[in-house]
Design a protein around this motif. Structure first.
Motif, PDB file in Angstrom:
ATOM      1  N   GLY A  25     -29.573  33.234   8.419  1.00 44.44           N
ATOM      2  CA  GLY A  25     -30.761  34.106   8.488  1.00 44.44           C
ATOM      3  C   GLY A  25     -32.148  33.795   8.022  1.00 44.44           C
ATOM      4  N   PHE A  26     -32.080  32.375   7.575  1.00 41.28           N
ATOM      5  CA  PHE A  26     -33.288  31.960   6.733  1.00 41.28           C
ATOM      6  C   PHE A  26     -34.272  30.931   7.895  1.00 41.28           C
ATOM      7  CE2 PHE A  26     -30.627  32.902   3.122  1.00 41.28           C
ATOM      8  CZ  PHE A  26     -31.257  33.780   2.702  1.00 41.28           C
ATOM      9  N   ALA A  62     -30.773  41.550   1.904  1.00 40.52           N
ATOM     10  CA  ALA A  62     -31.619  42.197   3.052  1.00 40.52           C
ATOM     11  C   ALA A  62     -33.105  41.849   2.888  1.00 40.52           C
ATOM     12  CB  ALA A  62     -31.517  43.791   3.085  1.00 40.52           C
ATOM     13  N   TYR A  63     -33.580  41.808   1.684  1.00 37.13           N
ATOM     14  CA  TYR A  63     -34.938  41.632   1.402  1.00 37.13           C
ATOM     15  C   TYR A  63     -35.200  40.097   1.630  1.00 37.13           C
ATOM     16  CZ  TYR A  63     -38.415  39.870  -1.590  1.00 37.13           C
ATOM     17  OH  TYR A  63     -39.764  39.053  -2.032  1.00 37.13           O
ATOM     18  N   ALA A  64     -34.227  39.352   1.110  1.00 42.12           N
ATOM     19  CA  ALA A  64     -34.532  37.894   1.434  1.00 42.12           C
ATOM     20  C   ALA A  64     -34.574  37.296   2.758  1.00 42.12           C
ATOM     21  CB  ALA A  64     -33.427  37.024   0.627  1.00 42.12           C
ATOM     22  N   ARG A 279     -39.707  29.544  11.767  1.00 49.94           N
ATOM     23  CA  ARG A 279     -40.392  29.629  10.583  1.00 49.94           C
ATOM     24  C   ARG A 279     -39.127  29.572   9.384  1.00 49.94           C
ATOM     25  NH1 ARG A 279     -41.119  34.161   7.504  1.00 49.94           N
ATOM     26  NH2 ARG A 279     -40.323  35.372   9.114  1.00 49.94           N
ATOM     27  N   HIS A 280     -39.293  29.101   8.394  1.00 46.57           N
ATOM     28  CA  HIS A 280     -38.578  29.199   7.330  1.00 46.57           C
ATOM     29  C   HIS A 280     -39.155  30.294   6.337  1.00 46.57           C
ATOM     30  CE1 HIS A 280     -36.327  25.276   7.510  1.00 46.57           C
ATOM     31  NE2 HIS A 280     -37.398  24.703   7.872  1.00 46.57           N
ATOM     32  N   LEU A 327     -36.242  29.560  -2.608  1.00 48.25           N
ATOM     33  CA  LEU A 327     -36.134  28.989  -1.464  1.00 48.25           C
ATOM     34  C   LEU A 327     -37.375  28.595  -0.633  1.00 48.25           C
ATOM     35  CD1 LEU A 327     -33.942  27.625   1.047  1.00 48.25           C
ATOM     36  CD2 LEU A 327     -34.275  30.354   1.995  1.00 48.25           C
ATOM     37  N   ALA A 328     -37.704  27.673  -0.047  1.00 46.03           N
ATOM     38  CA  ALA A 328     -39.071  27.413   0.746  1.00 46.03           C
ATOM     39  C   ALA A 328     -38.908  26.051   1.622  1.00 46.03           C
ATOM     40  CB  ALA A 328     -39.988  27.231  -0.487  1.00 46.03           C
TER      41      ALA A 328
END
Length: 400
Positions: A25-26, A62-64, A279-280, A327-328
């Motif tokens: 989901g990222f 969930a926030y991440a 999008r990351h 994470l980016a």
């Protein structure tokens, strides 16, 4: 291990990393209409933990993925029952032993029958069960409805965390057996109810044999990981390697090879069919996030060594009590050990890969601060001292 079929695809290390990010989901726009419940069903399991620094870990999961959603709505989304209609309302989730203590989608109740049976046949337990305590707990829950261990008569005999009362032993045993369900956490206490009342009637059975349960969980793990080795897949729901071996050929996953992995891997065919793009996310990750559950996998995919140091003696900590990976751009580019002081989010210790990670760390800190209602961010220690001032300047620029 049994002989393996010929791989159906060869993936580069970068392709495998992107598949894993999308599966978790990222990468790509999340389905915001499905919200927190959609995240839970997508991941298959969300780990719970007692530590709360910025927020509880299940909130951070969930926030991440979804960004700065309302914190008050997260627990409600996990636990709030369906609207009552012609039948009694039921929770969307239940808590049980998966990777660890996890929130699980309620529709997966039948697929944990193999674990409930294993607990029922277990010959030894850490806590003795007093005579009559089990029957008394069931009787009380049936008469009074959902209750905590305190409501039932007390969780502990003394102040020691491990010194459970007979009531706590009984209700936890009933939870493992599947006669009782944890239907929510209230003030971090488990709320227990009878399975016959909490689980939808169509799901309330142990009719699936071990093979069918394992086939389902292995398939779910593979889809939630996108691509993984045997050990990765086994670790997701804490299965044994031989359990994975017995069913993986019929799980719907397909064999692949991944550049640099050195071990056979299995992938979700749907993940292979569509190249991951989009999008990351830039975010702080809970140390209990399923993207980084398995240390060897995290090192293999991201070249990043992740270890929770909350239980490490303070003098031996390297990155901090609750160091959260940053994470980016689909990479793990650093860590932040956060704390809260009133309306200030404090970055007690920051470790960054290099100067290129500074803007991402600042963005992740500011978004996290806003989410937990902090209006300021203070940076204390940065492991590379030369990056401290650039990080402070980047934070100040964004706040202007």
């Amino acid at each position: 291990m049994p002989s393996l079929p010929r791989p159906t695809a060869e993936l580069t290390a970068d392709e495998a990393r992107r598949i894993a990010l999308r599966a978790q989901g990222f990468l790509g726009a999340p389905d915001r209409r499905a919200g927190v419940r959609g995240v839970l069903r997508h991941l298959g399991a969300v780990q719970l933990d007692t530590i709360s620094v910025l927020a509880r870990s299940h909130e951070l999961i969930a926030y991440a993925r979804l960004g700065a959603i309302g914190r008050g709505s997260v627990d409600a989304a996990y636990w709030r029952p369906s609207a009552a209609g012609s039948s009694a309302p039921h929770p969307h989730a239940f808590e049980y032993w998966s990777h660890a203590a996890c929130i699980l989608p309620v529709e997966e109740w039948p697929h944990f029958a193999f674990r409930r049976r294993a607990y029922r046949s277990r010959p030894h337990w850490n806590h003795a069960l007093p005579d009559g305590a089990y029957d008394q707990v069931i009787k009380q829950l049936r008469a009074e409805g959902p209750l905590t261990a305190t409501d039932l008569g007390g969780a502990k005999r003394t102040g020691e965390w491990w010194d459970w009362s007979g009531t706590k032993v009984a209700v936890e045993r009933a939870l493992m057996y599947g006669e009782v369900v944890c239907v929510e956490r209230r003030g971090w206490k488990r709320v227990y109810d009878l399975a016959e009342r909490a689980v939808p009637e169509a799901l309330l059975h142990d009719e699936l044999d071990d093979t069918e349960c394992l086939r389902r969980l292995v398939g779910l793990a593979g889809r939630s990981l996108g691509v993984g080795t045997r050990a990765d897949i086994a670790d997701y729901h804490r299965l044994k390697g031989e359990q994975v071996d017995a069913v993986i050929a019929d799980s719907g996953l397909v064999p692949v090879t991944v550049e640099g992995w050195g071990k056979p891997a299995w992938a979700d065919p749907a993940a292979l069919a569509t190249p991951p793009h989009g999008r990351h996310r830039t975010t702080l990750l809970s140390p209990f996030d399923s993207l980084i559950w398995e240390r060897a996998r995290t090192e293999r995919i991201f070249g990043f060594t992740h270890r929770l140091e909350a239980y490490v003696p303070k003098p031996k900590r390297v990155h901090g009590y609750f160091a959260m990976p940053v994470l980016a751009g689909g990479r793990l580019v650093g860590r932040v050990d956060p704390a809260r002081e009133g309306s200030t989010l404090v970055a007690k210790q920051v470790t960054l890969e290099d100067a290129r990670a500074v803007p991402a760390a600042a963005q992740a800190l500011l978004e996290a601060a806003s989410w937990v209602d902090c209006t300021n961010v203070r940076v204390e220690r940065v492991d590379a001292p030369a990056l401290r001032e650039p990080l402070i300047r980047e934070l100040a620029r964004a706040l202007d």
